[in-house]
Design a protein around this motif. Structure first.
Motif, PDB file in Angstrom:
ATOM      1  N   GLU A 148       0.804  -1.220   0.000  1.00  0.00           N
ATOM      2  CA  GLU A 148       0.000   0.000   0.000  1.00  0.00           C
ATOM      3  C   GLU A 148       0.833   1.264   0.000  1.00  0.00           C
ATOM      4  O   GLU A 148       0.393   2.292  -0.489  1.00  0.00           O
ATOM      5  N   ASP A 149       1.997   1.211   0.640  1.00  0.00           N
ATOM      6  CA  ASP A 149       2.707   2.452   0.894  1.00  0.00           C
ATOM      7  C   ASP A 149       4.160   2.146   1.213  1.00  0.00           C
ATOM      8  O   ASP A 149       4.467   1.084   1.724  1.00  0.00           O
ATOM      9  N   ALA A 151       6.108   3.312   3.533  1.00  0.00           N
ATOM     10  CA  ALA A 151       6.411   3.102   4.954  1.00  0.00           C
ATOM     11  C   ALA A 151       5.919   1.721   5.396  1.00  0.00           C
ATOM     12  O   ALA A 151       6.621   0.992   6.103  1.00  0.00           O
ATOM     13  N   ARG A 152       4.735   1.362   4.919  1.00  0.00           N
ATOM     14  CA  ARG A 152       4.233   0.022   5.240  1.00  0.00           C
ATOM     15  C   ARG A 152       5.142  -1.065   4.686  1.00  0.00           C
ATOM     16  O   ARG A 152       5.234  -2.150   5.251  1.00  0.00           O
ATOM     17  N   ALA A 153       5.794  -0.787   3.576  1.00  0.00           N
ATOM     18  CA  ALA A 153       6.667  -1.784   2.935  1.00  0.00           C
ATOM     19  C   ALA A 153       7.767  -2.244   3.873  1.00  0.00           C
ATOM     20  O   ALA A 153       8.362  -3.295   3.685  1.00  0.00           O
ATOM     21  N   LYS A 154       8.040  -1.419   4.888  1.00  0.00           N
ATOM     22  CA  LYS A 154       9.141  -1.731   5.805  1.00  0.00           C
ATOM     23  C   LYS A 154       8.645  -2.303   7.131  1.00  0.00           C
ATOM     24  O   LYS A 154       9.446  -2.587   8.019  1.00  0.00           O
ATOM     25  N   GLU A 155       7.351  -2.393   7.299  1.00  0.00           N
ATOM     26  CA  GLU A 155       6.865  -2.761   8.620  1.00  0.00           C
ATOM     27  C   GLU A 155       6.862  -4.275   8.806  1.00  0.00           C
ATOM     28  O   GLU A 155       6.598  -5.037   7.890  1.00  0.00           O
ATOM     29  N   ARG A 156       7.135  -4.695  10.026  1.00  0.00           N
ATOM     30  CA  ARG A 156       7.125  -6.113  10.357  1.00  0.00           C
ATOM     31  C   ARG A 156       5.685  -6.640  10.356  1.00  0.00           C
ATOM     32  O   ARG A 156       4.729  -5.879  10.503  1.00  0.00           O
ATOM     33  N   VAL A 157       5.557  -7.955  10.298  1.00  0.00           N
ATOM     34  CA  VAL A 157       4.243  -8.588  10.449  1.00  0.00           C
ATOM     35  C   VAL A 157       3.724  -8.297  11.861  1.00  0.00           C
ATOM     36  O   VAL A 157       2.570  -7.924  12.046  1.00  0.00           O
ATOM     37  N   LEU A 158       4.595  -8.458  12.866  1.00  0.00           N
ATOM     38  CA  LEU A 158       4.249  -8.045  14.231  1.00  0.00           C
ATOM     39  C   LEU A 158       5.010  -6.771  14.519  1.00  0.00           C
ATOM     40  O   LEU A 158       6.234  -6.777  14.601  1.00  0.00           O
ATOM     41  N   SER A 159       4.273  -5.671  14.683  1.00  0.00           N
ATOM     42  CA  SER A 159       4.920  -4.373  14.754  1.00  0.00           C
ATOM     43  C   SER A 159       4.713  -3.791  16.140  1.00  0.00           C
ATOM     44  O   SER A 159       3.584  -3.560  16.576  1.00  0.00           O
ATOM     45  N   PHE A 160       5.812  -3.560  16.823  1.00  0.00           N
ATOM     46  CA  PHE A 160       5.779  -3.132  18.220  1.00  0.00           C
ATOM     47  C   PHE A 160       5.341  -1.673  18.356  1.00  0.00           C
ATOM     48  O   PHE A 160       5.746  -0.820  17.574  1.00  0.00           O
ATOM     49  N   ARG A 161       4.496  -1.385  19.353  1.00  0.00           N
ATOM     50  CA  ARG A 161       4.086  -0.018  19.669  1.00  0.00           C
ATOM     51  C   ARG A 161       4.412   0.264  21.128  1.00  0.00           C
ATOM     52  O   ARG A 161       4.065  -0.534  22.004  1.00  0.00           O
ATOM     53  N   SER A 286      -1.867   3.564  -8.323  1.00  0.00           N
ATOM     54  CA  SER A 286      -1.874   2.750  -7.114  1.00  0.00           C
ATOM     55  C   SER A 286      -3.152   2.986  -6.320  1.00  0.00           C
ATOM     56  O   SER A 286      -3.822   3.998  -6.471  1.00  0.00           O
ATOM     57  N   GLU A 287      -3.435   2.017  -5.453  1.00  0.00           N
ATOM     58  CA  GLU A 287      -4.672   2.087  -4.682  1.00  0.00           C
ATOM     59  C   GLU A 287      -4.748   3.372  -3.871  1.00  0.00           C
ATOM     60  O   GLU A 287      -5.731   4.098  -3.902  1.00  0.00           O
ATOM     61  N   ARG A 288      -3.692   3.685  -3.157  1.00  0.00           N
ATOM     62  CA  ARG A 288      -3.730   4.876  -2.307  1.00  0.00           C
ATOM     63  C   ARG A 288      -3.625   6.150  -3.141  1.00  0.00           C
ATOM     64  O   ARG A 288      -4.245   7.150  -2.832  1.00  0.00           O
ATOM     65  N   GLY A 289      -2.794   6.092  -4.188  1.00  0.00           N
ATOM     66  CA  GLY A 289      -2.631   7.281  -5.022  1.00  0.00           C
ATOM     67  C   GLY A 289      -3.944   7.704  -5.639  1.00  0.00           C
ATOM     68  O   GLY A 289      -4.244   8.886  -5.775  1.00  0.00           O
ATOM     69  N   ALA A 290      -4.757   6.706  -6.004  1.00  0.00           N
ATOM     70  CA  ALA A 290      -6.010   7.015  -6.674  1.00  0.00           C
ATOM     71  C   ALA A 290      -7.034   7.551  -5.704  1.00  0.00           C
ATOM     72  O   ALA A 290      -7.897   8.329  -6.063  1.00  0.00           O
ATOM     73  N   THR A 291      -6.952   7.095  -4.492  1.00  0.00           N
ATOM     74  CA  THR A 291      -8.167   7.171  -3.708  1.00  0.00           C
ATOM     75  C   THR A 291      -8.019   7.746  -2.307  1.00  0.00           C
ATOM     76  O   THR A 291      -9.001   7.890  -1.613  1.00  0.00           O
ATOM     77  N   ALA A 293      -6.886  10.879  -0.127  1.00  0.00           N
ATOM     78  CA  ALA A 293      -6.383  12.247  -0.043  1.00  0.00           C
ATOM     79  C   ALA A 293      -5.363  12.375   1.077  1.00  0.00           C
ATOM     80  O   ALA A 293      -4.435  13.168   0.997  1.00  0.00           O
ATOM     81  N   ASP A 294      -5.523  11.567   2.124  1.00  0.00           N
ATOM     82  CA  ASP A 294      -4.655  11.710   3.284  1.00  0.00           C
ATOM     83  C   ASP A 294      -3.201  11.407   2.964  1.00  0.00           C
ATOM     84  O   ASP A 294      -2.303  11.825   3.669  1.00  0.00           O
ATOM     85  N   ASP A 295      -2.931  10.642   1.889  1.00  0.00           N
ATOM     86  CA  ASP A 295      -1.551  10.308   1.573  1.00  0.00           C
ATOM     87  C   ASP A 295      -0.947  11.210   0.515  1.00  0.00           C
ATOM     88  O   ASP A 295       0.190  11.052   0.132  1.00  0.00           O
ATOM     89  N   LYS A 296      -1.732  12.140   0.023  1.00  0.00           N
ATOM     90  CA  LYS A 296      -1.248  12.913  -1.104  1.00  0.00           C
ATOM     91  C   LYS A 296      -0.414  14.106  -0.685  1.00  0.00           C
ATOM     92  O   LYS A 296       0.247  14.715  -1.489  1.00  0.00           O
ATOM     93  N   PHE A 297      -0.480  14.465   0.597  1.00  0.00           N
ATOM     94  CA  PHE A 297       0.084  15.745   0.977  1.00  0.00           C
ATOM     95  C   PHE A 297       1.590  15.738   1.067  1.00  0.00           C
ATOM     96  O   PHE A 297       2.222  16.738   0.855  1.00  0.00           O
ATOM     97  N   SER A 298       2.198  14.626   1.400  1.00  0.00           N
ATOM     98  CA  SER A 298       3.657  14.631   1.395  1.00  0.00           C
ATOM     99  C   SER A 298       4.166  13.246   1.077  1.00  0.00           C
ATOM    100  O   SER A 298       3.439  12.264   1.121  1.00  0.00           O
ATOM    101  N   GLU A 299       5.471  13.215   0.785  1.00  0.00           N
ATOM    102  CA  GLU A 299       6.147  11.973   0.458  1.00  0.00           C
ATOM    103  C   GLU A 299       6.083  10.976   1.606  1.00  0.00           C
ATOM    104  O   GLU A 299       6.156   9.791   1.409  1.00  0.00           O
ATOM    105  N   THR A 300       5.991  11.476   2.837  1.00  0.00           N
ATOM    106  CA  THR A 300       6.083  10.590   4.000  1.00  0.00           C
ATOM    107  C   THR A 300       4.829  10.676   4.875  1.00  0.00           C
ATOM    108  O   THR A 300       4.884  10.436   6.061  1.00  0.00           O
ATOM    109  N   ALA A 301       3.689  11.001   4.225  1.00  0.00           N
ATOM    110  CA  ALA A 301       2.460  11.189   4.999  1.00  0.00           C
ATOM    111  C   ALA A 301       2.131   9.957   5.837  1.00  0.00           C
ATOM    112  O   ALA A 301       1.821  10.055   7.029  1.00  0.00           O
TER     113      ALA A 301
END
Ligand SMILES: Nc1nc2c(ncn2[C@@H]2O[C@H](COP(=O)(O)OP(=O)(O)O)[C@@H](O)[C@H]2O)c(=O)[nH]1
Lengths: 311, 454
Positions: A148-149, A151-161, A286-291, A293-301
């Motif tokens: 999707e994105d 940043a997500r491309a780098k995230e683990r399956v189990l992602s610590f918060r 892309s799915e997010r690019g098309a649809t 708005a929240d991801d359109k504002f910056s490269e690292t939104a």
């Protein structure tokens, strides 16, 4: 409760293709996290990825019930078709639904009201983190995919918060083999993404293979839309045409569902799953690019929102 | 994008619903062109969407880079763009008609070894990018070594930047000779070297007239031809491919029976198979293999199922069902190869938790016995391991574990170590000692026998 074996066809073999492996891995993650977490929850938006995730959870735990509740973070700006779908699915499955409401967060003064026409997408983070704290959830399943994105491309399956719900991309836990490690201290949690390795096309192929139901808005239908920020937004209670905006009726479908104020439609004539698969396989946007708005504002939104604790 | 507009999509660009799946790790030394190569692979197989390409063009222009920088496609995080380096694995997806490709784009720097190991641990193959002018650098050798120790035994090596050496065969052959030596020492059974220009796209997806002396496959062809799924099947052939099912969850059947849920590995599991429940050692028979979609006669490797057995046994999460003819060993004292990921050194006497299959139990490191010198490819004496070291340890666990040697089974042969105080994952562990051949023994044997380059 739905029964397992209702579609029994007698003993058979499975072919180990990519969808079978993706399904099996997702089931593995669901079982692993459910077994190790004290208080897991499944986040459900009513979108196609959530629908697939919920279906996989059913596959992982039937004939038993789900060993976790399902939670919807409700922005209050929903497509009615999505709420209808959510409620139908929950009553069909007989599972427990928790609704965490952004409107309540606004009413309680937890977040400022951004006004009637504005996106409530970012506000969901506060509502989500408040609900996680209130219920003491230590593991949240989500339907996010790595395609999707960036940043997500780098995230683990189990992602610590951490205890502020934050993701620290520089300090992700190593994640080796299938040894998912979700131990946390009180107040911390993990997000678990069983669909990490699925692409948009995999989702649709799986929807087809499993004959899954989705909200109607995923298929082409005619509705009034306005063009705003390069996207087609559905005209509704929260999307009121501004001066100069032209309302047109178009044949559209949605590729994701989210807050109606920031989820764009695509022009489409695909009325069936097969037609959507054809369109998805040849789409140039892309799915997010098309649809979204929240991801359109910056490269690292997305990265910025994720760091704060977004889905 | 410049220079590539004439590329037509490959005939097999439209994926179908019936593909297999290959996972591979892309590794290489900083600046050798790994990001550009992956960007090229995605671009030429039409995996990129117009808006993603446009975003990369905008980002390149903003930084005053003349050409569009395909490496931006894979370097996603803010810090990485600012520093121009890759910190963490980025996963990318591509599909041809036959195969879904999962690409783990691994970071180069030594301090991010944990992330490189994360990407390699589930990979069937390593795509190694080498600058043909400089040959194998220390970092590349290190990566190749880590990948091989993690059980990745197919290497596709790209001799990149061929355009900068005017497509001369000599530098390519030099890299090939270096790879042959390295693969032999690491026990990598299948490898090949492909001359490419990631920048211009020669031999990535498109064939090219620039190297008439090369008649081997393109990178994409090599990725399509490679056997897939190897990592989950283990290399269990000498064991007869015995099935293993680590129990994740106990499902209660209506009517009162129990069914043991988990993913099959090592070999297929069939109804009627005699299995042993480990570590207890109880023998029983598989009476049914269930899925939500109905029963199976045979559960192949990699598939999640639940299993009913003939006897009323108290099996629980953490137990392992194994083919009774070739079961794993049940041990409390292990010798293992570990990659250490903590700032705190690992020493004999340290107490940690071990997670092995679906069981987590306390363990004590009884000794550190050696450290792998990843440059000389030798084991040297050592009594502690520091961050990013690979070493050999002896470990005693609180309860017995049902283990295979890692080289026989990557699932039952692997574990992680967890810091009890912080819950951090501090080590990747592999049961057994590492395979490293001496400089002389390495060049012989199977390595060159399976290569197909000219
Ligand atoms: N001439 C030439 N330059 C290349 C080639 N591949 C990559 N480069 C350049 O080498 C530099 C490093 O590439 P990059 O992909 O960022 O390397 P990474 O650090 O391995 O990911 C960039 O300036 C690329 O444009 C190639 O095939 N030919």
């Amino acid at each position: 409760m739905e029964t397992s074996g209702s579609q029994r066809r007698g003993p058979r073999r499975v072919s180990v293709d990519h969808l079978a492996l993706l399904e099996s891995h997702a089931i593995f993650v669901l079982r692993e996290v459910a077994a190790e977490a004290e208080r897991p929850v499944l986040l459900f938006s009513g979108g196609k990825d959530s629908a697939v995730l919920l279906h996989l959870a059913v596959k992982a735990f039937r004939p038993g019930g789900l060993p976790f509740p399902v939670m919807h973070v409700d922005t209050g700006h929903n497509f009615p078709e999505v709420i209808k779908f959510r409620d139908e699915q929950m009553s069909r499955l007989g599972e427990r639904l928790i609704v965490a409401s952004v409107q309540e967060s606004i009413d309680r003064g937890r977040v400022p009201d951004p006004g009637p026409n504005a996106s409530r997408n970012r506000l969901q983070t506060t509502t989500l983190l408040d609900a996680i704290a209130e219920h003491a959830f230590d593991a949240c399943f989500g339907g996010a995919r790595r395609d999707e994105d960036k940043a997500r491309a780098k995230e683990r399956v189990l992602s610590f918060r951490d205890s502020f719900g934050q993701w620290d991309p520089k300090r992700q836990r190593p994640e080796l083999w299938h040894l998912y490690q979700g131990r946390v201290q009180p107040g911390e949690h993990v997000r678990a993404f069983p669909l990490s390795d699925w692409t948009e096309l995999d989702i649709w192929q799986y929807v087809s293979r499993e004959s899954l139901e989705l909200p109607d808005i995923y298929y082409a239908h005619r509705r009034p839309v306005v063009k705003r920020d390069g996207m087609l937004l559905a005209v509704c209670e929260w999307v009121v045409p501004l001066p100069g905006e032209e309302v047109r009726e178009e044949s559209v479908r949605f590729r994701t569902v989210g807050d109606a104020t920031c989820t764009g439609a695509v022009l489409s004539s695909a009325r069936t799953v097969a037609q959507v698969i054809d369109e998805t396989a040849t789409s140039r946007v892309s799915e997010r690019g098309a649809t979204r708005a929240d991801d359109k504002f910056s490269e690292t939104a997305m990265e910025d929102r994720k760091r704060e604790g977004y889905f | 994008m410049r220079g590539t507009s004439e590329v037509s999509p490959p005939d097999d660009a439209t994926p179908t619903a019936c593909m297999d799946l290959l996972r591979f790790a892309a590794v290489g030394s900083v600046d050798d062109g790994k990001s550009t190569l992956i960007g090229r692979l995605l671009y030429d197989t039409r995996q990129l969407f117009d808006d993603q390409v446009a975003a990369v063009e905008v980002a390149s222009a903003r930084r005053g880079i003349g050409e569009v920088d395909l490496s931006f496609i894979t370097d996603g995080l803010r810090a990485e763009r600012e520093q121009g380096i890759t910190i963490d694995v980025a996963y990318r997806y591509a599909a041809t008609r036959r195969r879904k490709l999962v690409i783990a784009d691994c970071p180069g720097h030594v301090q991010y070894t944990r992330n490189m190991a994360t990407g390699a641990s589930t990979s069937d193959l390593a795509l190694v990018v080498v600058d043909v002018a400089t040959g194998l650098r220390e970092q590349t050798r290190r990566h190749a070594c880590i990948a091989a120790l993690l059980g990745v035994d197919q290497f596709v090596v790209c001799a990149n930047k061929m355009d900068l050496v005017d497509w001369r065969e000599g530098p390519y052959r030099q890299v090939e000779a270096e790879v042959q030596e390295l693969a032999g020492r690491l026990g990598v059974s299948s490898w090949r070297v492909i001359p490419v220009s990631a920048l211009h796209g020669d031999f990535v997806v498109r064939r090219s007239p620039s190297a008439p002396w090369y008649d081997g496959p393109t990178v994409l062809e090599a990725l399509e031809d490679a056997p897939s799924g190897a990592w989950a099947e283990g290399h269990g052939t000498q064991l007869g491919g015995g099935a293993r099912l680590p129990v994740q969850w106990v499902l209660r059947r209506r009517g009162g029976g129990r069914s043991y849920a988990g993913m099959v590995n090592g070999g297929a599991l069939r109804t009627g198979d005699e299995v042993v429940v480990l570590p207890e050692g109880w023998r029983t028979t598989v009476t049914a293999i269930e899925t939500y979609d109905g029963p199976l006669d045979e559960a192949p490797v990699g598939i999640s199922v639940s299993v009913d057995v003939a006897d009323d046994l108290d099996v629980s999460r953490g137990d392992l069902l194994a083919d009774a003819k070739s079961p794993p060993s049940v041990l409390k004292d292990l010798v293992a190869t570990v990659c250490w990921f903590s700032d705190r050194p690992l020493r004999g006497g340290d107490r940690l938790r071990v997670k092995h299959t679906t069981r987590t139990t306390p363990a004590r490191v009884t000794g550190v016995t050696g450290r792998v010198d990843v440059h000389r490819l030798e084991v040297a004496a050592a009594d502690e391991l520091v961050n990013n070291d690979i070493g050999i340890i002896e470990l005693t666990t609180a309860v017995p574990l049902a283990v295979d040697a890692y080289r026989d089974d990557r699932i039952t042969g692997s574990f992680v170590l967890i810091d009890e105080a912080t819950n951090a994952t501090v080590a990747a562990g592999m049961v057994g000692e590492p395979f490293l051949a001496g400089p002389g023994d390495g060049c012989s044997g199977t390595a060159s026998a399976t290569r197909r380059t000219a």
